[in-house]
Design a protein around this motif. Structure first.
Motif, PDB file in Angstrom:
ATOM      1  N   SER A   1      37.745  40.104  52.632  1.00 40.36           N
ATOM      2  CA  SER A   1      37.479  40.671  51.309  1.00 40.36           C
ATOM      3  C   SER A   1      38.360  39.990  50.268  1.00 40.36           C
ATOM      4  O   SER A   1      39.533  39.715  50.511  1.00 40.36           O
ATOM      5  CB  SER A   1      37.717  42.184  51.299  1.00 40.36           C
ATOM      6  OG  SER A   1      39.031  42.500  51.733  1.00 40.36           O
ATOM      7  N   ILE A   2      37.773  39.695  49.092  1.00 34.49           N
ATOM      8  CA  ILE A   2      38.483  38.986  48.031  1.00 34.49           C
ATOM      9  C   ILE A   2      38.187  39.646  46.686  1.00 34.49           C
ATOM     10  O   ILE A   2      37.155  40.281  46.509  1.00 34.49           O
ATOM     11  CB  ILE A   2      38.087  37.494  47.981  1.00 34.49           C
ATOM     12  CG1 ILE A   2      36.557  37.320  47.907  1.00 34.49           C
ATOM     13  CG2 ILE A   2      38.637  36.755  49.187  1.00 34.49           C
ATOM     14  CD1 ILE A   2      36.086  35.875  47.836  1.00 34.49           C
ATOM     15  N   ALA A   3      39.117  39.492  45.742  1.00 32.65           N
ATOM     16  CA  ALA A   3      38.876  40.019  44.396  1.00 32.65           C
ATOM     17  C   ALA A   3      39.927  39.510  43.412  1.00 32.65           C
ATOM     18  O   ALA A   3      39.762  38.459  42.826  1.00 32.65           O
ATOM     19  CB  ALA A   3      38.799  41.542  44.395  1.00 32.65           C
ATOM     20  N   LYS A   4      41.012  40.189  43.233  1.00 31.49           N
ATOM     21  CA  LYS A   4      41.914  40.124  42.082  1.00 31.49           C
ATOM     22  C   LYS A   4      42.029  38.767  41.388  1.00 31.49           C
ATOM     23  O   LYS A   4      41.595  38.587  40.266  1.00 31.49           O
ATOM     24  CB  LYS A   4      43.288  40.657  42.482  1.00 31.49           C
ATOM     25  CG  LYS A   4      43.289  42.159  42.765  1.00 31.49           C
ATOM     26  CD  LYS A   4      44.691  42.689  42.920  1.00 31.49           C
ATOM     27  CE  LYS A   4      44.711  44.161  43.316  1.00 31.49           C
ATOM     28  NZ  LYS A   4      44.094  45.039  42.308  1.00 31.49           N
ATOM     29  N   GLY A   5      42.647  37.781  42.034  1.00 30.05           N
ATOM     30  CA  GLY A   5      42.841  36.491  41.385  1.00 30.05           C
ATOM     31  C   GLY A   5      41.578  35.674  41.243  1.00 30.05           C
ATOM     32  O   GLY A   5      41.578  34.606  40.625  1.00 30.05           O
ATOM     33  N   MET A   6      40.496  36.176  41.768  1.00 32.13           N
ATOM     34  CA  MET A   6      39.223  35.456  41.832  1.00 32.13           C
ATOM     35  C   MET A   6      38.630  35.160  40.455  1.00 32.13           C
ATOM     36  O   MET A   6      37.967  34.144  40.266  1.00 32.13           O
ATOM     37  CB  MET A   6      38.249  36.308  42.653  1.00 32.13           C
ATOM     38  CG  MET A   6      36.978  35.652  43.074  1.00 32.13           C
ATOM     39  SD  MET A   6      36.047  36.806  44.129  1.00 32.13           S
ATOM     40  CE  MET A   6      34.613  35.778  44.488  1.00 32.13           C
TER      41      MET A   6
END
Length: 382
Positions: free
Chosen positions: A234-239
């Protein structure tokens, strides 16, 4: 209409930003060593980012996932190239909580099971199954508590073995560097044994890289410091460097079916443009090399301050632990030295999550301020 009062707020009103600085409504400059919870990865108002987002919004900001959007495939290809995660599939969404929610849902679809194993001090989001897997009873409502979740201590390999061998666990979810929980990490042996146990017991191994991904640990993903291959990432913030975007990297063993996942806004044109600008900048400016160099420099400076009892984390996801609670220290840093830092569930930990293009001069400025602020806090306590 008043705002729903759920955030304790500092009396600071940022109105603009550039690079590693933000500026408030009075024109005061602040050094941003927190990046809005590790969201600002390439710096505020980076020219590449501004140009890409401006161009895209002037052409087409949004359409639904009912049509072709070539930007999504471009983003997927770029993530594959920079991360080295070959042959994974990408599902795009809007946030870290949504990424983890879909990760857990996929695991349950794949295995036909429903129980989740998570870890003490873990934080995976504030929605449904994601919050049930979060180790904070204060944010778990009764409707969330009906989820089947078992929370174990980090490094408790026997506990993991016992739970997985019961045969009803669809997913084990872990942060390789804990964020909100306070920068704790499992051992290398623990992570690698957990991965092996998941394989043996038909349990999906989910790497929560929402905060630790996108180069923040010194590698593209924090799990890449270990010999593991997650089923789901799972990925998000700095994306998106501030634009709301999240995603799930899905192992090719998990087959897609129409309708099993969905989102209105996820993967929209503007989000993809922001995401591509971030990746292009990370690559062009060699920001992962900078993360490692600046991490070494930061830690060398921290080691000269006797009041710092422990340095946690890795890369530019760091925590400075003291033998006193840091609330007053953070206030002094922001109000008197104009430096943003972060807190954690561990009240004695100062969390540092700057943009990945931080320079030595910014680190020097921080430590000069920190030494002064520590003395003031100690004098007040005495």
């Amino acid at each position: 209409m008043p705002m729903f009062d759920v955030y304790p707020l500092y009396d600071v009103t940022p109105v603009s930003g550039k690079g590693i600085h933000v500026y408030d409504d009075k024109g005061m400059e602040y050094l941003d060593l927190y990046g809005g919870h590790a969201v600002i990865s390439i710096g505020h108002a980076h020219p590449n980012y501004v140009e890409a987002v401006t161009k895209q919004v002037s052409e087409l900001g949004f359409y639904s996932n009912a049509i072709q959007n070539p930007l999504q495939q471009q983003l997927a290809n770029k993530i594959e190239a920079l991360s080295g995660c070959k042959d994974y599939q990408l599902f795009l969404c809007n946030s870290g909580a949504e990424a983890n929610e879909n990760a857990l849902k996929l695991a349950s679809f794949k295995t036909g099971k429903k129980r989740v194993v998570a870890f003490t001090n873990g934080f995976h989001g504030r929605t449904s199954a994601a919050v049930a897997a979060t180790d904070n009873k204060n944010i778990i409502a009764p409707i969330n508590a009906q989820q089947a979740v078992t929370i174990l201590p980090l490094n408790d390999i026997q506990g993991v073995k016992t739970e997985l061998e019961k045969g009803d666990v669809c997913a084990l979810i872990v942060e390789f560097i804990q964020g909100v929980g306070g920068l704790d990490q499992g051992s290398k042996d623990f992570f690698e044994q957990v991965f092996a146990l998941c394989k043996l017991n038909n349990t999906m191994f989910i790497a929560d890289e929402v905060q630790s991904g996108y180069g923040r640990s010194g590698k593209f993903f924090a799990f890449q410091h270990y010999n593991v291959t997650p089923d789901i990432v799972s990925i998000a913030k700095g994306m998106g460097n501030g634009f709301p975007i999240g995603g799930v990297l899905i192992h090719p063993d998990i087959e897609a079916k129409y309708g099993m996942l969905g989102t209105t806004f996820g993967g929209n044109h503007l989000a993809c443009a922001a995401g591509l600008a971030v990746l292009n900048t990370i690559e062009e400016e060699n920001l992962m090399d900078n993360v490692n160099a600046m991490s070494d420099y930061f830690i060398s400076k921290a080691n000269t301050i006797s009041e710092i009892k422990n340095i946690k984390g890795r890369g530019l996801m760091l925590g400075l632990e003291f033998d006193f609670e840091v609330g007053d220290l953070r206030k002094d840093l922001i109000y008197n030295h104009h430096i943003f830092t972060g807190g954690a569930a561990n009240k004695k930990l100062l969390r540092i999550l700057p943009p990945l293009n931080i320079e030595k001069q910014h680190i020097n400025q921080f430590f000069e301020a920190l030494e002064t602020a520590i003395k003031k806090v100690e004098q007040t306590a005495n």
